[in-house]
Design a protein around this motif. Structure first.
Motif, mmCIF file in Angstrom:
data_model
loop_
_atom_site.group_PDB
_atom_site.id
_atom_site.type_symbol
_atom_site.label_atom_id
_atom_site.label_comp_id
_atom_site.label_asym_id
_atom_site.label_seq_id
_atom_site.Cartn_x
_atom_site.Cartn_y
_atom_site.Cartn_z
ATOM 1 N N LYS A 38 0.821 -1.210 0.000
ATOM 2 C CA LYS A 38 0.000 0.000 0.000
ATOM 3 C C LYS A 38 0.852 1.255 0.000
ATOM 4 N N LEU A 39 1.967 1.189 -0.718
ATOM 5 C CA LEU A 39 2.846 2.341 -0.857
ATOM 6 C C LEU A 39 3.300 2.466 -2.303
ATOM 7 N N PHE A 40 3.106 3.659 -2.873
ATOM 8 C CA PHE A 40 3.644 3.988 -4.193
ATOM 9 C C PHE A 40 4.241 5.387 -4.054
ATOM 10 N N ASP A 41 5.492 5.432 -3.662
ATOM 11 C CA ASP A 41 6.153 6.691 -3.326
ATOM 12 C C ASP A 41 7.142 7.050 -4.428
ATOM 13 N N TYR A 42 6.655 7.828 -5.407
ATOM 14 C CA TYR A 42 7.500 8.275 -6.514
ATOM 15 C C TYR A 42 8.028 9.664 -6.189
ATOM 16 N N PHE A 43 9.278 9.914 -6.497
ATOM 17 C CA PHE A 43 9.945 11.131 -6.023
ATOM 18 C C PHE A 43 9.422 12.406 -6.676
ATOM 19 N N ASN A 44 8.774 12.306 -7.822
ATOM 20 C CA ASN A 44 8.349 13.503 -8.559
ATOM 21 C C ASN A 44 6.880 13.386 -8.973
ATOM 22 N N GLN A 45 6.001 13.918 -8.161
ATOM 23 C CA GLN A 45 4.571 13.837 -8.462
ATOM 24 C C GLN A 45 4.153 14.713 -9.638
ATOM 25 N N ASP A 46 5.021 15.623 -10.048
ATOM 26 C CA ASP A 46 4.656 16.507 -11.158
ATOM 27 C C ASP A 46 4.354 15.732 -12.439
ATOM 28 N N VAL A 47 4.919 14.554 -12.579
ATOM 29 C CA VAL A 47 4.683 13.781 -13.791
ATOM 30 C C VAL A 47 3.202 13.417 -13.933
ATOM 31 N N PHE A 48 2.492 13.344 -12.812
ATOM 32 C CA PHE A 48 1.067 13.013 -12.851
ATOM 33 C C PHE A 48 0.187 14.243 -13.044
ATOM 34 N N ARG A 49 0.776 15.442 -12.827
ATOM 35 C CA ARG A 49 0.008 16.680 -12.949
ATOM 36 C C ARG A 49 0.339 17.463 -14.210
ATOM 37 N N ASP A 50 1.585 17.403 -14.674
ATOM 38 C CA ASP A 50 1.996 18.188 -15.833
ATOM 39 C C ASP A 50 1.152 17.830 -17.049
ATOM 40 N N ASN A 51 0.619 18.854 -17.679
ATOM 41 C CA ASN A 51 -0.222 18.647 -18.865
ATOM 42 C C ASN A 51 -1.332 17.632 -18.570
ATOM 43 N N ASN A 52 -1.838 17.691 -17.331
ATOM 44 C CA ASN A 52 -2.923 16.810 -16.873
ATOM 45 C C ASN A 52 -2.576 15.323 -16.967
ATOM 46 N N GLY A 53 -1.300 15.030 -16.846
ATOM 47 C CA GLY A 53 -0.886 13.625 -16.866
ATOM 48 C C GLY A 53 -1.019 12.955 -18.214
ATOM 49 N N THR A 54 -1.122 13.753 -19.282
ATOM 50 C CA THR A 54 -1.363 13.207 -20.625
ATOM 51 C C THR A 54 -0.341 12.143 -21.021
ATOM 52 N N ALA A 55 0.907 12.319 -20.603
ATOM 53 C CA ALA A 55 1.958 11.376 -20.983
ATOM 54 C C ALA A 55 1.685 9.965 -20.456
ATOM 55 N N GLN A 62 -4.094 20.368 1.241
ATOM 56 C CA GLN A 62 -3.301 19.762 0.165
ATOM 57 C C GLN A 62 -4.211 19.312 -0.989
ATOM 58 N N GLY A 63 -4.916 20.265 -1.588
ATOM 59 C CA GLY A 63 -5.895 19.929 -2.610
ATOM 60 C C GLY A 63 -5.321 19.334 -3.883
ATOM 61 N N ARG A 64 -4.070 19.623 -4.188
ATOM 62 C CA ARG A 64 -3.437 19.129 -5.424
ATOM 63 C C ARG A 64 -2.494 17.961 -5.183
ATOM 64 N N GLN A 65 -2.279 17.621 -3.951
ATOM 65 C CA GLN A 65 -1.279 16.612 -3.611
ATOM 66 C C GLN A 65 -1.861 15.204 -3.664
ATOM 67 N N TYR A 66 -1.129 14.275 -4.266
ATOM 68 C CA TYR A 66 -1.533 12.870 -4.248
ATOM 69 C C TYR A 66 -0.974 12.181 -3.003
ATOM 70 N N MET A 67 -1.719 11.228 -2.494
ATOM 71 C CA MET A 67 -1.183 10.391 -1.427
ATOM 72 C C MET A 67 -0.188 9.401 -2.027
ATOM 73 N N ASN A 68 0.737 8.949 -1.198
ATOM 74 C CA ASN A 68 1.747 7.979 -1.641
ATOM 75 C C ASN A 68 1.288 6.547 -1.365
ATOM 76 N N THR A 69 0.052 6.264 -1.670
ATOM 77 C CA THR A 69 -0.507 4.936 -1.402
ATOM 78 C C THR A 69 -0.666 4.107 -2.674
ATOM 79 N N ARG A 70 -1.060 4.748 -3.757
ATOM 80 C CA ARG A 70 -1.289 4.072 -5.038
ATOM 81 C C ARG A 70 -0.743 4.934 -6.170
ATOM 82 N N CYS A 71 -0.487 4.311 -7.278
ATOM 83 C CA CYS A 71 -0.120 5.081 -8.470
ATOM 84 C C CYS A 71 -1.344 5.871 -8.912
#
Length: 437
Positions: free
Chosen positions: A298-315, A349-358
């Motif tokens: 129950k941990l998915f701790d990626y060092f850079n959450q911006d990858v999920f937010r940049d350009n709405n995660g389109t990549a 923390q309205g924009r922050q993802y939890m480090n629980t799941r991808c």
């Protein structure tokens, strides 16, 4: 089957369904959909707006970006102001323009065989003169009048179909509450189904990472296929349908990790007593072997959450593959919003993802291809469609609200009450609203 209903007058229709609650005695927030008076001319619509506590987002005093709604759902305001009974809700000033309602809430939590924790709330605006709901037992439409609340066991309620998925669909969970509720409506001789659904989650990040696609993806595929087969079987006339809620669709975990950590080395940590893998650590090959990702059940701790937010995660949309197997049966508008889950439940923390799941697009609004034809008459219609999330900068619980708007048709989906520790503690996930003009 009786399809005879009187012709409708040229007025607007308002419908707000679907709230999922995870405990039996839980109360929804006072959210509804309203509109201005219909404009002159057929097929014209001023565009519906979301009404909360008597004020619509975008009206004076509101930001217009869902702030008013999301604050009410996920802040202490929700915990106090909305912890009241359904009857108090229906008689409140905020709901005074909604003179008919249907509330279906599965409160029979003692029934392991039937309890789904699902509920659907329908609030009908007074501007709608005639609307009909289907009686699945009598196999005919009945005009909707008054306000009615159904709770406890819903198996005997003829105005809906409710099913819980068989236990063997997800044996890891001793008492799963996943299932669906289906209702059918008719307006201007146009019939359609609204299907509120909740599919199975990923129980372990480590197991999801093992194969591509994951074993959990297969479970969801089986459950969604069951629902689609059920709503188009031979018992009733086939109609257009909308399926909405928390599908729990996840990105292909193995492919995502391999992409995000393409230049990393992996360290495997096992339990001393069982030799079971309990943690994976991915480190950069250089840069002092910086940790890029830590993966546990129950941990998915990626060092850079911006990858999920940049350009709405389109990549990352290329890894959103679970719906592809249903492309011949379901249609979805292009996604242009970031993953809807799992957001932090910290109100600051309205924009922050939890480090629980991808992060993934779990919450969706899908439709049959015939429903698509109802709302998208031409390519130009695509340009006036909005499929987006609400409250991007505001805490709304671990799931963001997803909305679907079109000039002549409007669908909005959230889910409320995913987790409740007391009657006044509400976290939001998904509801649905439907408007037709």
């Amino acid at each position: 089957m009786d399809r005879s209903v009187p012709e409708q007058e040229g007025t607007c229709w308002q419908l707000v369904p679907s709230v999922e609650l995870s405990l039996a005695a839980a109360w929804p927030s006072c959210a509804s959909v309203c509109s201005e008076e219909p404009r002159a001319g057929p097929g014209t619509c001023p565009g519906p707006s979301l009404l909360l506590g008597g004020k619509a987002p975008g009206s004076p005093g509101n930001a217009g970006d869902g702030t008013a709604l999301s604050s009410a759902f996920a802040s202490p305001f929700a915990c106090s102001a909305f912890a009241f009974s359904f009857r108090e809700l229906l008689s409140s000033d905020a709901m005074k323009d909604y003179n008919r309602a249907r509330v279906y809430l599965d409160e029979n939590y003692k029934s392991q065989e039937h309890f789904t924790a699902l509920g659907s709330f329908y609030f009908l605006h007074e501007s709608l003169k005639n609307i009909y709901q289907f009686d699945f037992k009598a196999k005919k439409y009945k005009k909707v009048t008054g306000k009615e609340i159904y709770s406890d066991t819903l198996e005997s309620t003829p105005m809906l179909e409710k099913e819980k998925f068989p236990q063997d669909y997800f044996p890891e969970c001793k008492w799963s509450r996943k299932g669906f509720i289906r209702t059918r409506w008719c307006i201007t001789d146009c019939a359609f189904d609204l299907v509120n659904i909740h599919l199975f989650h990923d129980a372990s990040n480590l197991i999801a990472w093992e194969t591509s696609p994951s074993v959990y993806s297969g479970i969801r595929h089986k459950a969604l296929g069951y629902v689609l087969d059920r709503i188009i079987d031979q018992r009733f006339e086939k109609v257009s349908y909308f399926v909405f809620g928390d599908f729990n669709f996840r990105l292909d975990a193995k492919a995502v990790v391999e992409t995000l950590c393409a230049k990393a080395t992996m360290q495997t940590i096992r339990a001393a007593d069982t030799n079971e893998v309990v943690k994976l650590i991915f480190r950069e090959s250089d840069n002092d072997r910086k940790v890029m990702l830590q993966l546990e059940k129950k941990l998915f701790d990626y060092f850079n959450q911006d990858v999920f937010r940049d350009n709405n995660g389109t990549a990352l949309l290329e890894f959103d593959r679970e719906l592809s197997v249903f492309k011949d049966r379901l249609y979805e508008l292009d996604i242009s919003f970031p993953p809807s889950y799992p957001y932090s439940e910290d109100s600051s923390q309205g924009r922050q993802y939890m480090n629980t799941r991808c992060p993934a697009w779990c919450d969706r609004i899908l439709m049959s291809h015939s429903a698509k034809e109802l709302i998208l008459k031409s390519e130009n219609d695509e340009k006036i469609v909005i499929y987006d999330h609400i409250g991007p900068n505001v805490c709304m619980g671990d799931h963001k609200v997803i909305k679907f708007n079109i000039l002549t048709f409007c669908l909005l989906s959230f889910l409320v009450g995913r987790r409740m520790y007391a009657l006044s503690s509400i976290n939001c996930k998904s509801v649905i609203s439907l408007s037709y003009f």
